[in-house]
Write an enzyme that holds these catalytic residues in place. Structure first.
Site, short mmCIF file in Angstrom:
data_model
loop_
_atom_site.label_atom_id
_atom_site.label_comp_id
_atom_site.label_asym_id
_atom_site.label_seq_id
_atom_site.Cartn_x
_atom_site.Cartn_y
_atom_site.Cartn_z
N LYS A 279 0.88 -1.18 0.00
CA LYS A 279 0.00 0.00 0.00
C LYS A 279 0.91 1.23 0.00
O LYS A 279 1.48 1.60 1.01
CB LYS A 279 -0.87 -0.02 1.27
N GLY B 53 6.93 5.14 7.86
CA GLY B 53 6.09 6.33 7.92
C GLY B 53 6.27 7.01 9.26
O GLY B 53 7.31 6.87 9.91
N SER B 54 5.23 7.71 9.69
CA SER B 54 5.36 8.51 10.90
C SER B 54 5.29 7.63 12.15
O SER B 54 4.73 6.53 12.13
CB SER B 54 4.23 9.55 10.94
N VAL C 262 1.56 6.83 13.32
CA VAL C 262 0.89 5.73 12.64
C VAL C 262 1.60 4.41 12.93
O VAL C 262 0.97 3.36 13.11
CB VAL C 262 0.79 5.99 11.11
N GLY C 263 2.93 4.46 13.02
CA GLY C 263 3.71 3.25 13.33
C GLY C 263 3.25 2.58 14.62
O GLY C 263 3.17 1.36 14.71
N GLU D 20 9.81 1.53 10.46
CA GLU D 20 10.84 2.51 10.12
C GLU D 20 10.17 3.86 10.22
O GLU D 20 9.37 4.22 9.36
CB GLU D 20 11.30 2.30 8.69
N CYS E 296 13.64 11.09 6.30
CA CYS E 296 13.68 10.62 7.69
C CYS E 296 15.07 10.81 8.26
O CYS E 296 15.23 11.01 9.47
CB CYS E 296 13.25 9.17 7.77
P1 NAP Z 1 2.43 8.56 7.37
O1 NAP Z 1 1.40 9.60 7.37
O2 NAP Z 1 2.67 7.81 8.64
O3 NAP Z 1 2.02 7.54 6.24
C1 NAP Z 1 2.81 6.43 5.88
C2 NAP Z 1 1.94 5.40 5.21
O4 NAP Z 1 1.02 4.84 6.16
C3 NAP Z 1 1.07 5.96 4.09
O5 NAP Z 1 0.98 5.01 3.07
C4 NAP Z 1 -0.25 6.17 4.79
O6 NAP Z 1 -1.36 6.25 3.94
C5 NAP Z 1 -0.31 4.95 5.65
N1 NAP Z 1 -1.24 5.03 6.79
C6 NAP Z 1 -1.82 6.14 7.31
N2 NAP Z 1 -2.62 5.78 8.34
C7 NAP Z 1 -2.57 4.44 8.45
C8 NAP Z 1 -3.17 3.48 9.35
N3 NAP Z 1 -3.99 3.85 10.32
N4 NAP Z 1 -2.87 2.18 9.17
C9 NAP Z 1 -2.02 1.78 8.21
N5 NAP Z 1 -1.42 2.65 7.34
C10 NAP Z 1 -1.69 3.95 7.46
O7 NAP Z 1 3.83 9.10 6.89
P2 NAP Z 1 4.13 10.02 5.61
O8 NAP Z 1 3.65 11.39 5.90
O9 NAP Z 1 3.67 9.34 4.39
O10 NAP Z 1 5.74 9.98 5.58
C11 NAP Z 1 6.54 10.78 6.36
C12 NAP Z 1 7.04 10.05 7.59
O11 NAP Z 1 7.74 8.87 7.22
C13 NAP Z 1 8.04 10.85 8.38
O12 NAP Z 1 7.77 10.73 9.75
C14 NAP Z 1 9.37 10.20 8.03
O13 NAP Z 1 10.38 10.40 8.98
C15 NAP Z 1 8.98 8.78 7.91
N6 NAP Z 1 9.97 8.03 7.14
C16 NAP Z 1 10.79 7.12 7.78
C17 NAP Z 1 11.75 6.42 7.08
C18 NAP Z 1 12.67 5.43 7.76
O14 NAP Z 1 13.28 4.63 7.07
N7 NAP Z 1 12.79 5.46 9.08
C19 NAP Z 1 11.88 6.62 5.70
C20 NAP Z 1 11.05 7.55 5.08
C21 NAP Z 1 10.09 8.23 5.80
P3 NAP Z 1 -1.84 7.69 3.32
O15 NAP Z 1 -1.19 7.76 2.03
O16 NAP Z 1 -3.31 7.63 3.21
O17 NAP Z 1 -1.39 8.76 4.26
#
Ligand code: NAP
Ligand code: MG
Length: 494
Positions: free
Chosen positions: A189, A242-243, A246-247, A264, A298
């Site tokens: 997804k 992701g964030s 949500v993680g 992650e 990130c």
């Molecule tokens: P996000 O809002 O947490 O979304 C990540 C993914 O999760 C998206 O596909 C999102 O769908 C989905 N999601 C949202 N709510 C969910 C739920 N309740 N259950 C399951 N999946 C759900 O993060 P983002 O804004 O896309 O990305 C930015 C974040 O990612 C930052 O915090 C960044 O630091 C982190 N990140 C971490 C790494 C690492 O390797 N540590 C790498 C890259 C990014 P939608 O598209 O509908 O929002």
């Protein structure tokens, strides 16, 4: 329709020209029965294509397809699975220009960075492909005569993969490549902002000869599609990037049924500047680490912790470099800062800039007056930031750098650790003892000495505390997530 369409290869063109938004299920692009979402390029506001808002029934279809494909794929010899990855890499390479352009169109990063992302993805696939010949277990000496005791790795089952938008190619590749070589099947997804790169990756896998159903891509809202996927009883393991907020929810949903997770998450990465022969080089490294992907990384450095005696000179260098950064559409030559991914995210970043000023930090950069139309922000260096300020604690995810002044390595380590995240970090010092004190004392999954925060494509990657849980991605640790261990005790008369 975007005027860039003519520059795309067949796979991307096929996808962008569709009137009906699709998921990839069972090896086919299938029109969604859910709604569809018109995707606009952040840089131009032009229409890019239509993306599916998949229904939960379509998620169920995708999981069913992945479960049906699992026995066959799991039984395929691991070296043959590695060979499939190499054919996939060749197909990605053949489409590299189109994929790079598509990434820039989807989320705005400068084209040169998107091209670099293709190279990085290919390198990660190359390592994963080699794992096909390295997925070995161990023999363990038995205490009983005539016994052979050994371990073997078996694919964990159907994997749910959920990715963010900031690395539209690497994020899915970093899950798909190890998943496939380990023999698992996948429902991916992607983020709503970047569905097309993931769909193209799935199409290129079919082209490379992947059996139908081994990889499925469902697009749509995380709170519906993502939530349903991670709660699905047939999904054995979930790899989520992701964030942190949500993680945590994903961890709870999967933990409930004792599935395994690889999380992650976000970061608030600190770089400690203790001493430097050449402060200009340090400033160059820091700026690059702060502004790649327009700060939406990130692993972006977002806190600079500097010795008081060096602070004025360093801040001046950082601010001068920030003031010179070229802002524009990612497809324009030499652009260093593209737009942010959307206006909602721009407003969030601008909110942090206001908060930083209200909390008493000093803006060291000049105000940019002429920004292009769209979700652009001028880059900001904040000086005199203190650890209690929200710009020192929260992930901003934009081109905003907070400078905190300290005295001595102990205060630097305490300041670096005074936050809820622990992804990556760096230290600049001419004194090896100081550098190693920081390396050993910092709470972070990764630490770099005398350079920014760039990782390598064959080395474990991950974070601690609020930045992650479960086995690190990339490199030799991925098999700990995508496989489970079986221990065999064989009694024989030999
Ligand atoms: P996000 O809002 O947490 O979304 C990540 C993914 O999760 C998206 O596909 C999102 O769908 C989905 N999601 C949202 N709510 C969910 C739920 N309740 N259950 C399951 N999946 C759900 O993060 P983002 O804004 O896309 O990305 C930015 C974040 O990612 C930052 O915090 C960044 O630091 C982190 N990140 C971490 C790494 C690492 O390797 N540590 C790498 C890259 C990014 P939608 O598209 O509908 O929002
Ligand atoms: Mg989102």
């Amino acid at each position: 329709m975007t005027q860039q369409l003519a520059r795309h290869g067949e796979a991307v063109k096929t996808l962008l020209e569709r009137d009906e938004a699709a998921n990839l299920i069972g090896g086919q692009l299938q029109a969604t029965a859910g709604g569809q979402d018109e995707r606009l390029e952040p840089a131009t506001g032009e229409r890019l294509g239509v993306a599916a808002n998949a229904t939960v029934e379509e998620v169920d279809d995708a999981v069913r397809a992945a479960a049906a494909a699992f026995p066959g794929w799991a039984a395929t010899p691991a070296p043959a699975r590695g060979a499939l990855l190499r054919r996939w890499a060749a197909a990605i390479d053949a489409n590299r220009a189109s994929l790079a352009l598509l990434m820039t169109q989807e989320m705005g990063k400068p084209l040169a960075e998107s091209q670099g992302e293709v190279d990085r993805a290919l390198a990660e696939i190359d390592y994963a492909a080699g794992e096909g010949t390295r997925l070995h277990g161990a023999t363990v000496p038995s205490g009983r005569p005539g016994f052979l005791v050994y371990t073997q790795r078996e694919p964990v089952g159907v994997v749910g993969a959920i990715t963010p938008w900031n690395f539209p190619l690497i994020a899915p590749v970093r899950k798909l490549a190890p998943a496939l070589v380990c023999g698992t099947t996948v429902v991916l997804k992607p983020a709503q902002e970047t569905p097309f790169v993931s769909l193209v990756l799935g199409m290129l896998l079919q082209e490379a000869g992947l059996p139908p159903g081994v990889v499925n891509v469902v697009c749509g809202d995380g709170s519906i599609v993502g939530r349903h996927l991670v709660s699905h009883p047939q999904v054995a393991a979930v790899s989520f990037t992701g964030s942190t907020a949500v993680g945590r929810q994903v961890g709870q949903a999967v933990g409930q049924r004792l599935g395994s997770v690889q999380l992650e998450l976000g970061g608030k990465n600190a770089a400690y500047v203790h001493s430097a022969g050449d402060l200009d080089t340090v400033a160059d490294e820091l700026v690059k680490a702060a502004i790649l992907a327009t700060g939406q990384r990130c692993t972006a450095v977002s806190r600079v912790i500097v010795e008081r005696s060096l602070a004025d000179d360093l801040v001046e260098r950082l601010a001068r470099r920030f003031d010179r950064l070229k802002i524009g559409q990612g497809t324009e030559p030499d652009v260093e800062l593209g737009p942010l991914v959307n206006t909602r995210h721009r407003d969030s970043v601008l909110g942090y800039v206001e908060t930083g000023e209200a909390e008493g930090a000093t803006v060291a950069t000049k105000q940019r007056t002429e920004l292009p139309q769209g979700p652009y922000v001028g880059p900001v260096v904040f000086d005199h930031v203190t650890p209690d300020m929200s710009i020192a604690r929260e992930e901003i995810f934009g081109p905003v750098l907070s400078v905190l002044r300290v005295e001595g390595v102990d205060e630097a380590i305490a300041t670096a650790n005074d936050c809820d995240y622990g992804l990556t970090s760096s230290v600049f010092s001419e004194d090896l003892d100081v550098a190693l004190r920081f390396v050993n004392g910092v709470q972070a999954g990764m630490v770099h000495v005398n350079h920014g925060t760039n990782s390598e494509p064959h080395v474990p990657f991950g974070g601690v505390e609020g930045s992650g849980a479960g086995p690190y991605s990339i490199g030799y640790t991925v098999k700990d997530f995508f496989t489970k261990l079986k221990v065999a005790y064989i009694k024989s008369r030999a």
